[in-house]
Design a protein around this motif. Structure first.
Motif, PDB file in Angstrom:
ATOM      1  N   PRO A 140     -12.020  -3.197   4.480  1.00 64.28           N
ATOM      2  CA  PRO A 140     -11.986  -4.306   3.522  1.00 64.28           C
ATOM      3  C   PRO A 140     -11.216  -3.902   2.264  1.00 64.28           C
ATOM      4  O   PRO A 140     -11.252  -2.750   1.845  1.00 64.28           O
ATOM      5  CB  PRO A 140     -13.456  -4.571   3.203  1.00 64.28           C
ATOM      6  CG  PRO A 140     -14.188  -3.361   3.659  1.00 64.28           C
ATOM      7  CD  PRO A 140     -13.351  -2.671   4.678  1.00 64.28           C
ATOM      8  N   ARG A 141     -10.547  -4.869   1.681  1.00 65.71           N
ATOM      9  CA  ARG A 141      -9.797  -4.613   0.440  1.00 65.71           C
ATOM     10  C   ARG A 141     -10.767  -4.417  -0.710  1.00 65.71           C
ATOM     11  O   ARG A 141     -11.705  -5.166  -0.870  1.00 65.71           O
ATOM     12  CB  ARG A 141      -8.872  -5.768   0.125  1.00 65.71           C
ATOM     13  CG  ARG A 141      -7.648  -5.784   0.983  1.00 65.71           C
ATOM     14  CD  ARG A 141      -6.662  -6.814   0.487  1.00 65.71           C
ATOM     15  NE  ARG A 141      -6.255  -6.554  -0.876  1.00 65.71           N
ATOM     16  CZ  ARG A 141      -5.088  -6.033  -1.243  1.00 65.71           C
ATOM     17  NH1 ARG A 141      -4.235  -5.722  -0.313  1.00 65.71           N
ATOM     18  NH2 ARG A 141      -4.793  -5.841  -2.491  1.00 65.71           N
ATOM     19  N   VAL A 142     -10.497  -3.422  -1.524  1.00 65.24           N
ATOM     20  CA  VAL A 142     -11.335  -3.146  -2.685  1.00 65.24           C
ATOM     21  C   VAL A 142     -10.783  -3.865  -3.906  1.00 65.24           C
ATOM     22  O   VAL A 142     -11.519  -4.381  -4.731  1.00 65.24           O
ATOM     23  CB  VAL A 142     -11.419  -1.621  -2.939  1.00 65.24           C
ATOM     24  CG1 VAL A 142     -12.219  -1.319  -4.193  1.00 65.24           C
ATOM     25  CG2 VAL A 142     -12.024  -0.933  -1.739  1.00 65.24           C
ATOM     26  N   VAL A 143      -9.481  -3.925  -4.014  1.00 67.39           N
ATOM     27  CA  VAL A 143      -8.823  -4.545  -5.168  1.00 67.39           C
ATOM     28  C   VAL A 143      -8.364  -5.932  -4.746  1.00 67.39           C
ATOM     29  O   VAL A 143      -7.710  -6.093  -3.722  1.00 67.39           O
ATOM     30  CB  VAL A 143      -7.611  -3.700  -5.608  1.00 67.39           C
ATOM     31  CG1 VAL A 143      -6.889  -4.345  -6.759  1.00 67.39           C
ATOM     32  CG2 VAL A 143      -8.053  -2.292  -5.934  1.00 67.39           C
ATOM     33  N   PRO A 144      -8.695  -6.973  -5.528  1.00 69.65           N
ATOM     34  CA  PRO A 144      -8.230  -8.310  -5.163  1.00 69.65           C
ATOM     35  C   PRO A 144      -6.707  -8.385  -5.279  1.00 69.65           C
ATOM     36  O   PRO A 144      -6.115  -7.693  -6.105  1.00 69.65           O
ATOM     37  CB  PRO A 144      -8.916  -9.226  -6.172  1.00 69.65           C
ATOM     38  CG  PRO A 144      -9.268  -8.343  -7.312  1.00 69.65           C
ATOM     39  CD  PRO A 144      -9.465  -6.974  -6.754  1.00 69.65           C
ATOM     40  N   PRO A 145      -6.079  -9.201  -4.454  1.00 68.63           N
ATOM     41  CA  PRO A 145      -4.621  -9.306  -4.530  1.00 68.63           C
ATOM     42  C   PRO A 145      -4.174  -9.909  -5.858  1.00 68.63           C
ATOM     43  O   PRO A 145      -4.891 -10.691  -6.477  1.00 68.63           O
ATOM     44  CB  PRO A 145      -4.262 -10.216  -3.357  1.00 68.63           C
ATOM     45  CG  PRO A 145      -5.514 -10.951  -3.039  1.00 68.63           C
ATOM     46  CD  PRO A 145      -6.655 -10.074  -3.454  1.00 68.63           C
ATOM     47  N   ILE A 146      -2.984  -9.546  -6.291  1.00 73.09           N
ATOM     48  CA  ILE A 146      -2.420 -10.082  -7.531  1.00 73.09           C
ATOM     49  C   ILE A 146      -1.977 -11.505  -7.261  1.00 73.09           C
ATOM     50  O   ILE A 146      -1.325 -11.793  -6.264  1.00 73.09           O
ATOM     51  CB  ILE A 146      -1.236  -9.218  -7.994  1.00 73.09           C
ATOM     52  CG1 ILE A 146      -1.719  -7.810  -8.316  1.00 73.09           C
ATOM     53  CG2 ILE A 146      -0.537  -9.847  -9.189  1.00 73.09           C
ATOM     54  CD1 ILE A 146      -0.611  -6.845  -8.656  1.00 73.09           C
ATOM     55  N   THR A 147      -2.344 -12.412  -8.162  1.00 76.58           N
ATOM     56  CA  THR A 147      -1.937 -13.803  -8.020  1.00 76.58           C
ATOM     57  C   THR A 147      -0.793 -14.093  -8.976  1.00 76.58           C
ATOM     58  O   THR A 147      -0.569 -13.372  -9.939  1.00 76.58           O
ATOM     59  CB  THR A 147      -3.114 -14.749  -8.325  1.00 76.58           C
ATOM     60  OG1 THR A 147      -3.557 -14.498  -9.661  1.00 76.58           O
ATOM     61  CG2 THR A 147      -4.257 -14.517  -7.347  1.00 76.58           C
ATOM     62  N   SER A 148      -0.100 -15.181  -8.712  1.00 71.66           N
ATOM     63  CA  SER A 148       1.074 -15.500  -9.527  1.00 71.66           C
ATOM     64  C   SER A 148       0.698 -15.996 -10.924  1.00 71.66           C
ATOM     65  O   SER A 148       1.531 -15.998 -11.814  1.00 71.66           O
ATOM     66  CB  SER A 148       1.931 -16.544  -8.815  1.00 71.66           C
ATOM     67  OG  SER A 148       1.166 -17.723  -8.611  1.00 71.66           O
ATOM     68  N   ASP A 149      -0.554 -16.434 -11.152  1.00 67.83           N
ATOM     69  CA  ASP A 149      -0.919 -16.935 -12.473  1.00 67.83           C
ATOM     70  C   ASP A 149      -1.319 -15.811 -13.434  1.00 67.83           C
ATOM     71  O   ASP A 149      -1.479 -16.045 -14.627  1.00 67.83           O
ATOM     72  CB  ASP A 149      -2.049 -17.974 -12.375  1.00 67.83           C
ATOM     73  CG  ASP A 149      -3.295 -17.406 -11.720  1.00 67.83           C
ATOM     74  OD1 ASP A 149      -3.199 -16.350 -11.085  1.00 67.83           O
ATOM     75  OD2 ASP A 149      -4.357 -18.044 -11.847  1.00 67.83           O
ATOM     76  N   ALA A 150      -1.474 -14.598 -12.949  1.00 70.26           N
ATOM     77  CA  ALA A 150      -1.811 -13.477 -13.824  1.00 70.26           C
ATOM     78  C   ALA A 150      -0.530 -12.925 -14.430  1.00 70.26           C
ATOM     79  O   ALA A 150       0.473 -12.779 -13.748  1.00 70.26           O
ATOM     80  CB  ALA A 150      -2.520 -12.387 -13.032  1.00 70.26           C
ATOM     81  N   PRO A 151      -0.547 -12.611 -15.739  1.00 71.48           N
ATOM     82  CA  PRO A 151       0.662 -12.055 -16.355  1.00 71.48           C
ATOM     83  C   PRO A 151       0.893 -10.632 -15.835  1.00 71.48           C
ATOM     84  O   PRO A 151      -0.048  -9.918 -15.506  1.00 71.48           O
ATOM     85  CB  PRO A 151       0.329 -12.046 -17.846  1.00 71.48           C
ATOM     86  CG  PRO A 151      -1.158 -12.011 -17.903  1.00 71.48           C
ATOM     87  CD  PRO A 151      -1.634 -12.753 -16.693  1.00 71.48           C
ATOM     88  N   PRO A 152       2.149 -10.233 -15.723  1.00 72.58           N
ATOM     89  CA  PRO A 152       2.416  -8.871 -15.241  1.00 72.58           C
ATOM     90  C   PRO A 152       1.945  -7.834 -16.255  1.00 72.58           C
ATOM     91  O   PRO A 152       1.969  -8.070 -17.462  1.00 72.58           O
ATOM     92  CB  PRO A 152       3.930  -8.841 -15.085  1.00 72.58           C
ATOM     93  CG  PRO A 152       4.429  -9.913 -15.986  1.00 72.58           C
ATOM     94  CD  PRO A 152       3.353 -10.956 -16.031  1.00 72.58           C
ATOM     95  N   ILE A 153       1.503  -6.711 -15.756  1.00 78.81           N
ATOM     96  CA  ILE A 153       1.068  -5.626 -16.622  1.00 78.81           C
ATOM     97  C   ILE A 153       2.276  -4.724 -16.852  1.00 78.81           C
ATOM     98  O   ILE A 153       2.854  -4.195 -15.905  1.00 78.81           O
ATOM     99  CB  ILE A 153      -0.087  -4.843 -15.987  1.00 78.81           C
ATOM    100  CG1 ILE A 153      -1.272  -5.768 -15.763  1.00 78.81           C
ATOM    101  CG2 ILE A 153      -0.464  -3.649 -16.845  1.00 78.81           C
ATOM    102  CD1 ILE A 153      -2.388  -5.152 -14.960  1.00 78.81           C
TER     103      ILE A 153
END
Length: 175
Positions: A140-153
């Motif tokens: 199972p994935r531990v980290v949720p996938p990055i979505t397009s609405d989140a600003p890039p870090i």
């Protein structure tokens, strides 16, 4: 990087290269001691020394890369990285096993190494690699996938110190 730091890096690189160059010189000396005067068995040794890297660079590495690219395009995202890593690991194991599979006692004898058949050992190792591939892809994935609405870090982004639960109109800065 400042001028002084650049000079220190060059010195460090030179110091790190010296042991490698010394080992290379030692290997050339040992090979010259073995190979001179020229004999028929030296030509066989030269074909292994020269032919092995050419075979790897001209045939095995490109085929592995093409297979990895094809698999990366065909497989679902969660399977891509494990399968490509398993493919490269399998190719590496095959390259390492060639001297033992090619002919009996293809390497200098080591206690315990020639007591067994290398083919089942290679098969078990490759099976272990692919078991790890399957288990990695199915975990199972531990980290949720990055979505397009989140600003890039980025490095220039200031850290967000606000608590996500306390974001009320009173907590927001005013105009």
């Amino acid at each position: 990087m400042g001028h002084e730091a650049g000079g220190a890096v060059k010195i460090a690189r030179a110091l790190l290269a010296l042991p490698g160059l010394a080992a290379l010189a030692w290997g050339v000396m040992l090979f010259a001691e073995y190979a001179l005067p020229l004999r028929p068995d030296v030509l066989g040794t030269l074909s292994w020394i020269i032919g092995g890297p050419i075979l790897n660079d001209a045939v095995i590495a490109p085929l592995t890369a093409l297979l990895g690219l094809a698999l990366a395009r065909l497989l679902p995202p969660r399977w891509r990285t494990p399968v490509v890593a398993g493919t490269v690991s399998t190719a590496t194991l095959a390259i390492l096993a060639v001297p033992l599979l090619w002919r009996p006692y293809g390497t200098p004898p080591m206690p315990g190494l020639h007591d067994t058949n290398p083919t089942p050992a290679l098969a078990l190792t490759v099976a272990a690699v692919w078991l790890a591939v399957v288990l990695t892809a199915l975990r199972p994935r531990v980290v949720p996938p990055i979505t397009s609405d989140a600003p890039p870090i980025t490095r220039d982004t200031p850290p967000d110190t606000r608590d996500a639960c306390s974001d009320t109109p009173a907590d927001r800065p005013g105009p």
